[in-house]
Design a protein around this motif. Structure first.
Motif, PDB file in Angstrom:
ATOM      1  N   PRO A 151       0.834  -1.199   0.000  1.00  0.00           N
ATOM      2  CA  PRO A 151       0.000   0.000   0.000  1.00  0.00           C
ATOM      3  C   PRO A 151       0.870   1.251   0.000  1.00  0.00           C
ATOM      4  N   GLN A 152       0.519   2.217  -0.832  1.00  0.00           N
ATOM      5  CA  GLN A 152       1.363   3.374  -1.051  1.00  0.00           C
ATOM      6  C   GLN A 152       0.817   4.620  -0.367  1.00  0.00           C
ATOM      7  N   GLY A 153       1.727   5.555  -0.059  1.00  0.00           N
ATOM      8  CA  GLY A 153       1.333   6.845   0.496  1.00  0.00           C
ATOM      9  C   GLY A 153       0.550   6.687   1.786  1.00  0.00           C
ATOM     10  N   GLU A 157      -0.793   4.042   6.037  1.00  0.00           N
ATOM     11  CA  GLU A 157      -1.176   4.431   7.396  1.00  0.00           C
ATOM     12  C   GLU A 157      -2.663   4.196   7.657  1.00  0.00           C
ATOM     13  N   LEU A 158      -3.485   4.466   6.659  1.00  0.00           N
ATOM     14  CA  LEU A 158      -4.925   4.252   6.828  1.00  0.00           C
ATOM     15  C   LEU A 158      -5.239   2.762   6.961  1.00  0.00           C
ATOM     16  N   LEU A 159      -4.492   1.919   6.252  1.00  0.00           N
ATOM     17  CA  LEU A 159      -4.668   0.476   6.407  1.00  0.00           C
ATOM     18  C   LEU A 159      -4.300   0.047   7.823  1.00  0.00           C
ATOM     19  N   LYS A 232     -10.351  -1.830   0.752  1.00  0.00           N
ATOM     20  CA  LYS A 232     -10.364  -0.376   0.687  1.00  0.00           C
ATOM     21  C   LYS A 232      -8.977   0.217   0.477  1.00  0.00           C
ATOM     22  N   TYR A 233      -7.976  -0.300   1.197  1.00  0.00           N
ATOM     23  CA  TYR A 233      -6.684   0.379   1.239  1.00  0.00           C
ATOM     24  C   TYR A 233      -5.527  -0.404   0.602  1.00  0.00           C
ATOM     25  N   TRP A 234      -5.751  -1.660   0.272  1.00  0.00           N
ATOM     26  CA  TRP A 234      -4.708  -2.451  -0.384  1.00  0.00           C
ATOM     27  C   TRP A 234      -5.348  -3.454  -1.345  1.00  0.00           C
ATOM     28  N   PRO A 235      -6.125  -3.002  -2.309  1.00  0.00           N
ATOM     29  CA  PRO A 235      -6.784  -3.947  -3.221  1.00  0.00           C
ATOM     30  C   PRO A 235      -5.803  -4.739  -4.060  1.00  0.00           C
ATOM     31  N   GLU A 236      -4.572  -4.190  -4.235  1.00  0.00           N
ATOM     32  CA  GLU A 236      -3.557  -4.891  -5.016  1.00  0.00           C
ATOM     33  C   GLU A 236      -3.174  -6.237  -4.387  1.00  0.00           C
ATOM     34  N   SER A 239      -4.387  -9.286  -6.167  1.00  0.00           N
ATOM     35  CA  SER A 239      -3.850  -9.602  -7.487  1.00  0.00           C
ATOM     36  C   SER A 239      -2.397 -10.053  -7.458  1.00  0.00           C
ATOM     37  N   VAL A 240      -1.714  -9.863  -6.310  1.00  0.00           N
ATOM     38  CA  VAL A 240      -0.291 -10.206  -6.266  1.00  0.00           C
ATOM     39  C   VAL A 240      -0.007 -11.394  -5.349  1.00  0.00           C
ATOM     40  N   ARG A 241      -0.965 -11.802  -4.545  1.00  0.00           N
ATOM     41  CA  ARG A 241      -0.723 -12.897  -3.598  1.00  0.00           C
ATOM     42  C   ARG A 241      -0.626 -14.232  -4.306  1.00  0.00           C
TER      43      ARG A 241
END
Length: 241
Positions: A151-153, A157-159, A232-236, A239-241
């Protein structure tokens, strides 16, 4: 989990409280990881005792590994610091907690900013936030996710806020959390939210949303789940797991 901290005994009661809190976080997140077959997420623990300092292996913006004092106005997770976990096992990736800083919370000083409402849960949610960073780190390790896919930016922190609130939802279910504690967090948000709302940890409004999703899910109708936070905060992640 009541700390027994009343200000006068803060520097003796706080280490005991932080240890109990970390035990609870290990149990809560360890159960989730075990259920998914992801191993043990327990981090190392660095409690910087009153009047001492700790040199982290994490570097600051100047590339320096700083000495963190027991009254440093910060708490953090360092992915390369090695310390014993709750069972005494040497573990890479540690939560670093300055004891005097947490003792100050019971005196109304949250990271150097006065707060009208303080207490156990104010301290707990800060620790749970840093543990949230540890949870993301262990997930990335488990699936070999590169840094560029984390998760970026401010989403990082929100995650962590959202995952901290996932833990809080389990405390609520166990009757260890009530309206007073929710008020503590609501009061804390303007202090720890970024002014301007554009960078870093996110604005108070953004952090409130993250904590709410973690507590009640995106529709405010059930106990929040880690999947709500990831979506919400790390949908990627999916797709990468």
């Amino acid at each position: 989990m009541r700390s027994g901290v009343d200000g006068s005994n803060a520097r003796t009661a706080v280490p005991r409280y932080l240890t109990t809190l970390l035990d609870d976080l290990d149990e809560t997140w360890g159960g989730w990881f075990t259920e998914l077959g992801w191993g043990d997420p327990a981090p190392g623990r660095v409690l910087i005792r009153s009047g001492t300092a700790y040199r982290t292996d994490c570097t600051d913006e100047d590339g320096v590994s700083p000495r963190i004092r027991s009254d440093e106005a910060n708490a953090f997770f360092c992915s390369v610091d090695r310390a014993p976990d709750g069972d005494g096992r040497s573990t890479v990736g540690s939560v670093v907690l300055p004891v005097d800083t947490f003792a100050a919370i019971w005196d109304g000083d949250v990271f150097g900013v006065p707060s009208p409402i303080v207490g156990d849960f104010t301290a707990a949610i800060v620790v749970a936030h840093e543990y949230g960073h540890n949870v993301v780190h262990r997930m990335a390790q488990r699936f070999g996710i590169p840094a560029v896919r984390l998760p970026q930016g401010k989403n990082s922190e929100l995650l962590a806020d959202c995952l901290a609130s996932n833990w809080a939802s389990t405390a609520y279910k166990r009757d260890a959390l009530g309206p007073k504690e929710i008020l503590q967090v609501a009061t804390l948000l303007p202090i720890i939210g970024d002014t301007g709302g554009a960078t870093g940890h996110g604005s108070a409004v953004e952090r409130a949303k993250a904590l709410t999703i973690g507590l009640t899910g995106p529709q405010f109708n059930r106990q929040g789940q880690p999947s709500d936070c990831l979506t919400k905060y790390w949908p990627e992640f999916y797709s990468v797991r």
